[in-house]
Design a protein around this motif. Structure first.
Motif, PDB file in Angstrom:
ATOM      1  N   UNK A  39       0.823  -1.217   0.000  1.00  0.00           N
ATOM      2  CA  UNK A  39       0.000   0.000   0.000  1.00  0.00           C
ATOM      3  C   UNK A  39       0.856   1.265   0.000  1.00  0.00           C
ATOM      4  N   UNK A  40       2.022   1.207   0.644  1.00  0.00           N
ATOM      5  CA  UNK A  40       2.919   2.368   0.615  1.00  0.00           C
ATOM      6  C   UNK A  40       3.319   2.706  -0.823  1.00  0.00           C
ATOM      7  N   UNK A  41       3.622   1.682  -1.600  1.00  0.00           N
ATOM      8  CA  UNK A  41       4.028   1.902  -2.999  1.00  0.00           C
ATOM      9  C   UNK A  41       2.840   2.323  -3.864  1.00  0.00           C
ATOM     10  N   UNK A  42       1.690   1.699  -3.632  1.00  0.00           N
ATOM     11  CA  UNK A  42       0.537   1.948  -4.500  1.00  0.00           C
ATOM     12  C   UNK A  42      -0.142   3.279  -4.228  1.00  0.00           C
ATOM     13  N   UNK A  43      -0.249   3.651  -2.950  1.00  0.00           N
ATOM     14  CA  UNK A  43      -1.017   4.844  -2.576  1.00  0.00           C
ATOM     15  C   UNK A  43      -0.158   5.982  -2.028  1.00  0.00           C
ATOM     16  N   UNK A  44       1.162   5.806  -2.050  1.00  0.00           N
ATOM     17  CA  UNK A  44       2.054   6.778  -1.424  1.00  0.00           C
ATOM     18  C   UNK A  44       1.974   8.182  -1.991  1.00  0.00           C
ATOM     19  N   UNK A  45       1.481   8.328  -3.219  1.00  0.00           N
ATOM     20  CA  UNK A  45       1.382   9.669  -3.826  1.00  0.00           C
ATOM     21  C   UNK A  45       0.112  10.404  -3.402  1.00  0.00           C
ATOM     22  N   UNK A  46      -0.805   9.714  -2.738  1.00  0.00           N
ATOM     23  CA  UNK A  46      -2.074  10.331  -2.357  1.00  0.00           C
ATOM     24  C   UNK A  46      -1.947  11.016  -0.992  1.00  0.00           C
ATOM     25  N   UNK A  47      -2.410  12.238  -0.895  1.00  0.00           N
ATOM     26  CA  UNK A  47      -2.322  13.020   0.336  1.00  0.00           C
ATOM     27  C   UNK A  47      -3.029  12.317   1.492  1.00  0.00           C
ATOM     28  N   UNK A  48      -4.222  11.754   1.200  1.00  0.00           N
ATOM     29  CA  UNK A  48      -5.004  11.091   2.249  1.00  0.00           C
ATOM     30  C   UNK A  48      -4.241   9.889   2.823  1.00  0.00           C
ATOM     31  N   UNK A  49      -3.506   9.205   1.957  1.00  0.00           N
ATOM     32  CA  UNK A  49      -2.743   8.051   2.443  1.00  0.00           C
ATOM     33  C   UNK A  49      -1.578   8.503   3.314  1.00  0.00           C
ATOM     34  N   UNK A  82      -3.367   2.159   8.771  1.00  0.00           N
ATOM     35  CA  UNK A  82      -3.093   0.808   8.270  1.00  0.00           C
ATOM     36  C   UNK A  82      -2.161   0.020   9.194  1.00  0.00           C
ATOM     37  N   UNK A  83      -1.330   0.723   9.938  1.00  0.00           N
ATOM     38  CA  UNK A  83      -0.341   0.060  10.794  1.00  0.00           C
ATOM     39  C   UNK A  83      -0.925  -0.379  12.142  1.00  0.00           C
ATOM     40  N   UNK A  84      -2.194  -0.069  12.366  1.00  0.00           N
ATOM     41  CA  UNK A  84      -2.852  -0.466  13.607  1.00  0.00           C
ATOM     42  C   UNK A  84      -4.190  -1.138  13.300  1.00  0.00           C
TER      43      UNK A  84
END
Length: 373
Positions: free
Chosen positions: A320-330, A338-340
């Motif tokens: 998910x870090x790679x896929x959504x990392x460009x999104x501000x909300x992520x 996601x880590x909890x």
């Protein structure tokens, strides 16, 4: 052309024999007409309005339920639709059952693959075989509510230029029967609000109807995304990009068999693969791109901390870090949540509560509006 030839011959005969030999000329004309009636004229194939395409593999009991829900609704729809079943070399009783259904229903056809070609190829094969103006691929473990099919057919007949139709769904529960209800739907002349409403659920192919006549996709484009588990998104996205008329059916006509999927890497499919295909059709940073991917982030949130033994294991954080990392909300919210697992459950619960309250509030406003009007 044949009628024009008859007229010309008739004129020639009458002119040749003249009034005093009119009877002879008339007899000759009648003979020509009689021969014309006996001619075998070419039959023009009438394309069905809707092709319902069902890929199946070793799920004969589910397939029986789906076909029962379809065939019980076809009395007034003769000739307007076709059902195509593509069997991916099932080893259960599917072939025998389908042979019986085909023998009893002219609207049903059955194709059996020599070997299992994988579910994605089975789906794309059905896309090629479909003859209807509209094509609806339905998973063999889903089924329709009573009266859903005639209502949907009438809706399509009245909206012949619709590019994409999305039909809402509900979860199956044991003992569920369902009730008949009139169809209600919203229409959109641009794709932005429609995409915002459906989001990641364009991947739920049982809820999507595409106008194939308007959007005949090169099969190589679908093949480009083979092994992503989302290859048919290429067809859906093509219609979304090029279309200008979309319909959202609010009735929950499609009934879904919950918990009947698995065997793949959930986060790789709905984060990595979804992002790849979405970026190819909708530029990064656009509202459409962001709407679909934000919707996917919320969907995946509901799976974190749950027993996901049906899916292959993976390091979902790195995916998910790679896929959504460009999104501000992520970056600001989801990467932390996601880590909890506990936070995931809490945020998803809050979202569901607010969604439910919003739905109740909208229905209340509509009721007040009706009373006032």
């Amino acid at each position: 052309m044949a009628i024009i030839q008859i007229v010309r011959l008739s004129y020639f005969i009458l002119k040749k024999y003249r009034p005093n030999k009119f009877v002879v000329g008339a007899l000759a004309i009648f003979e020509i007409i009689n021969q014309f009636k006996q001619m075998e004229l070419p039959v023009v194939e009438q394309k069905p309005l809707l092709s319902i395409c069902i890929p199946t593999y070793n799920r004969v009991s589910y397939l029986e339920r789906l076909l029962s829900s379809l065939l019980s609704q076809i009395d007034s729809l003769d000739g307007k639709f076709e059902i195509i079943i593509s069997d991916n070399a099932s080893t259960d009783n599917t072939e025998k059952y389908c042979a019986q259904v085909v023998s009893e229903n002219s609207c049903v056809s059955y194709v059996r693959n020599v070997q299992n070609e994988g579910w994605e190829r089975n789906y794309s094969n059905l896309y090629i075989k479909a003859r209807g103006r509209f094509v609806w691929l339905i998973g063999d473990d889903d089924y329709l509510m009573p009266d859903a099919l005639p209502n949907i057919m009438n809706m399509l007949d009245g909206n012949i230029n619709a590019d994409v139709v999305y039909i809402d769904s509900q979860a199956h529960s044991d003992g569920f029967i369902g009730s008949k209800e009139n169809i209600t739907y919203d229409t959109y002349n641009t794709n932005e609000k429609f995409i915002q409403r459906v989001g990641v659920f364009f991947t739920f192919i049982s809820g999507v109807i595409i106008n194939k006549e308007k959007h005949l996709v090169d099969i190589t484009l679908i093949d480009k995304y083979m092994n992503t588990d989302l290859n048919l998104l290429a067809w859906v996205y093509t219609a979304l990009v090029n279309g200008n008329y979309f319909i959202y059916v609010k009735n929950k006509y499609v009934v879904v068999q919950v918990g009947n999927t698995g065997g793949y890497k959930l986060f790789t499919v709905f984060a990595s693969n979804l992002t790849r295909i979405t970026n190819d059709f909708f530029p990064v940073g656009t509202k459409n791109n962001t709407s679909i991917r934000k919707s996917a982030m919320l969907l995946l949130l509901s799976y974190i901390g749950r027993d996901n033994k049906k899916f292959e294991s993976e390091n979902y954080i790195s995916v998910t870090d790679r896929a959504f990392g460009d999104l501000r909300e992520y970056k600001n919210i989801y990467s932390i949540v996601y880590r909890s697992p506990f936070l995931c459950k809490f945020v998803f619960f809050v979202h569901r509560v607010f969604s439910k309250l919003n739905s109740i509030f909208i229905r209340l406003l509509m009721s007040i509006k009706k009373v006032i009007c």
